[in-house]
Design an enzyme around this catalytic site. Structure first.
Site, mmCIF file in Angstrom:
data_model
loop_
_atom_site.group_PDB
_atom_site.id
_atom_site.type_symbol
_atom_site.label_atom_id
_atom_site.label_comp_id
_atom_site.label_asym_id
_atom_site.label_seq_id
_atom_site.Cartn_x
_atom_site.Cartn_y
_atom_site.Cartn_z
ATOM 1 N N CYS A 1 -16.719 -63.903 31.614
ATOM 2 C CA CYS A 1 -15.350 -63.417 31.379
ATOM 3 C C CYS A 1 -15.269 -61.939 31.748
ATOM 4 O O CYS A 1 -15.103 -61.070 30.882
ATOM 5 C CB CYS A 1 -14.954 -63.642 29.920
ATOM 6 N N GLU A 2 -15.391 -61.666 33.039
ATOM 7 C CA GLU A 2 -15.415 -60.294 33.528
ATOM 8 C C GLU A 2 -15.055 -60.341 35.005
ATOM 9 O O GLU A 2 -15.704 -61.040 35.796
ATOM 10 C CB GLU A 2 -16.815 -59.712 33.349
ATOM 11 N N ARG B 1 -40.416 -52.582 42.663
ATOM 12 C CA ARG B 1 -39.465 -53.334 43.490
ATOM 13 C C ARG B 1 -40.093 -53.729 44.825
ATOM 14 O O ARG B 1 -39.896 -54.846 45.302
ATOM 15 C CB ARG B 1 -38.231 -52.461 43.738
ATOM 16 N N TYR C 1 -24.007 -51.076 39.816
ATOM 17 C CA TYR C 1 -23.868 -50.041 40.837
ATOM 18 C C TYR C 1 -23.665 -50.590 42.237
ATOM 19 O O TYR C 1 -24.156 -50.024 43.219
ATOM 20 C CB TYR C 1 -25.030 -49.045 40.839
ATOM 21 N N TYR D 1 -35.696 -56.588 38.881
ATOM 22 C CA TYR D 1 -34.577 -56.188 38.016
ATOM 23 C C TYR D 1 -33.582 -57.291 37.696
ATOM 24 O O TYR D 1 -32.629 -57.047 36.969
ATOM 25 C CB TYR D 1 -33.851 -54.963 38.584
ATOM 26 N N GLY E 1 -40.281 -46.120 43.902
ATOM 27 C CA GLY E 1 -38.974 -46.067 44.540
ATOM 28 C C GLY E 1 -38.960 -46.536 45.977
ATOM 29 O O GLY E 1 -37.963 -46.337 46.689
ATOM 30 N N GLU F 1 -46.461 -45.685 42.123
ATOM 31 C CA GLU F 1 -45.983 -46.711 41.202
ATOM 32 C C GLU F 1 -44.951 -47.630 41.868
ATOM 33 O O GLU F 1 -43.786 -47.659 41.472
ATOM 34 C CB GLU F 1 -45.373 -46.062 39.958
ATOM 35 N N PRO F 2 -45.334 -48.424 42.868
ATOM 36 C CA PRO F 2 -44.370 -49.369 43.443
ATOM 37 C C PRO F 2 -44.125 -50.542 42.493
ATOM 38 O O PRO F 2 -45.046 -51.063 41.872
ATOM 39 C CB PRO F 2 -45.074 -49.847 44.717
ATOM 40 N N SER G 1 -35.024 -44.431 43.404
ATOM 41 C CA SER G 1 -35.326 -45.818 43.714
ATOM 42 C C SER G 1 -34.662 -46.226 45.026
ATOM 43 O O SER G 1 -33.696 -45.606 45.462
ATOM 44 C CB SER G 1 -34.827 -46.740 42.593
#
Length: 454
Positions: A382-383, A306, A355, A412, A261, A303-304, A223
């Site tokens: 809380c992170e 994004r 990521y 996403y 991707g 398969e686009p 991706s």
């Protein structure tokens, strides 16, 4: 303000307010609240058409047909599926839920694909009953399961075999999908010298089942790919596998899917992958490979996801706490980073925490003549890793109540959203020609409590 990373046609009014799809973001916030996913319908349609026309022209020039599937995992709603089909795209799904949405949108089964490395029997049965055009099988075990379920229903299941080519492309290791040490597909490389590759074994296994029709071979290498060389290298491997299968079995499969991707611009100055360029490069490459191999060209598909919906989306937030923090740097002078907290966070965009994905943000409800400062946009969870934008320059007078927008969040954000800390998920609001409409309503606390049986 026009161009990447914002939807095309996005601009600022004289008072500094951002306008998306002809709608002032202040009006969006007043009517729909924040946080909210804002989706520019015209931008989505433009990008869908661009991929379809570019690939049809490029592959037509070398004598090959091509189908463009919209990868629904990026963002799938009933309206989005309809937009994709109206622009001439098919729809790729990766779960029973995504399949249900495509069917609710009245996408014909023959124009739907079903992916997944661990499809349930229920998902496979539903796909068979809907007459999906392709089931992409992901393991030797799944081949047997699809054959059994097709036999139960007295139908022949159209399948493609997903292979891993060993071509590594894309960004973070979590979104690179063509190396062998991961869950997707079957390797084209044998486990040991002289052995049969898992990919070839799977293709031959499909041919043994009268309940299965082998359409072709599927490859997806990762991706957020910016360099088209990876697609060309993977296509070469797949086409050689196709030729090898023909030598072994006498069958030259009709279709090859090169996956998705295709990369987009997330930050000012980023350069997205150009569909015309990549289409021409891949088409010329596959034509040359087929000539070398002495095989006819198959029908191709891509398969686009994004690349179509990512740039069309903006997430709109309201600023809350603004907190300057003195940071000590190794071997350098201390500096101040200002933490700007918004009313959403990792529950509506997990990618920065998952990521380290980079995004761009701006204050969008007004203009400012203040100097810029180094800021980090964070959420309300809380992170400590609840980061929306790691580093961005914002006006030093940013304050509670300001509207802040993050660009290129169409892909996403909503599809990976959660209810962490029991935050209701934001709505998906489409904008077009100066008007807005809700595609997916905002969740409420009643929705959350309704699932809790006490």
């Amino acid at each position: 303000m026009t161009g990447a990373p914002w939807p095309s046609g996005t601009g600022r009014q004289t008072d500094g307010a951002l306008v998306v799809g002809g709608v002032d973001v202040r009006d969006l916030a007043a009517e729909h609240g924040t946080p909210a996913y804002v989706l520019d319908e015209a931008d989505f349609r433009m990008r869908a058409r661009a991929y379809r026309t570019a690939f049809e022209a490029a592959f037509g020039a070398v004598g090959a047909g091509v189908d463009v599937y919209y990868a629904g995992k990026a963002l799938l709603t009933v309206a989005v599926a309809r937009w994709a089909r109206e622009e001439g795209l098919r729809v790729d799904t990766a779960s029973g839920g995504e399949l249900a949405i495509a069917l609710r949108a009245e996408v014909p089964g023959a124009e739907i694909g079903l992916h997944g490395n661990n499809k349930s029997d229920a998902e496979i049965r539903r796909a068979l009953d809907a007459g999906v055009g392709r089931i992409i099988v992901d393991s030797l075990v799944e081949i047997e399961r699809v054959a059994r379920l097709a036999a139960e229903r007295g139908v022949v299941a159209p399948v493609m075999v997903r292979v891993t080519t060993g071509v590594h492309a894309g960004g973070h290791e979590y979104i690179a999908t063509a190396h062998e040490d991961q869950k997707f597909g079957l390797s084209v490389n044998p486990a040991r010298e002289g052995a049969e590759s898992p990919a070839m074994a799977a293709l031959l296994a499909v041919l043994k089942h009268p309940e299965l029709k082998l359409l072709g071979i599927h490859s997806h290498i990762g991706s957020q790919i910016i360099d088209p060389d990876g697609f060309e290298a993977a296509a070469r491997v797949v086409l050689r596998l196709r030729a090898d299968l023909a030598e072994r079995s006498g069958l030259l499969v009709d279709e090859v899917d090169l996956g998705g991707g295709y990369g987009i611009a997330y930050l000012p100055g980023d350069v997205a992958l150009d569909p015309e360029r990549v289409a021409k490069d891949i088409a010329q490459s596959v034509s040359a490979v087929c000539q070398e191999l002495g095989t006819g060209l198959p029908r191709f598909s891509i398969e686009p996801g994004r690349a179509i919906v990512g740039p069309a989306g903006v997430t709109l937030y309201t600023v809350g706490t603004v907190k300057p923090v003195t940071v000590s740097s190794d071997g350098g002078a201390d500096f101040t980073r200002t933490y700007v907290s918004v009313d959403g966070g990792m529950s509506d965009n997990i990618r920065p925490a998952l990521y380290g994905a980079a995004y761009h943000a701006e204050i969008v409800g007004r203009s400012s003549s203040a100097e810029s400062m180094l800021a980090r946009v964070v959420g309300k969870h809380c992170e400590s890793g609840d980061i929306v934008v790691h580093e961005v320059q914002l006006p030093a007078d940013v304050r509670a109540g300001d509207l802040l927008a993050v660009a290129a969040t169409g892909a996403y954000g909503r599809s990976m959203a959660s209810n962490y800390n029991m935050l209701p998920r934001p709505p998906v609001v489409a904008v077009s020609d100066g008007a807005s409409r809700v595609l997916v309503r905002r969740e409420t606390e009643d929705d959350l409590l309704g699932l809790d049986l006490g």
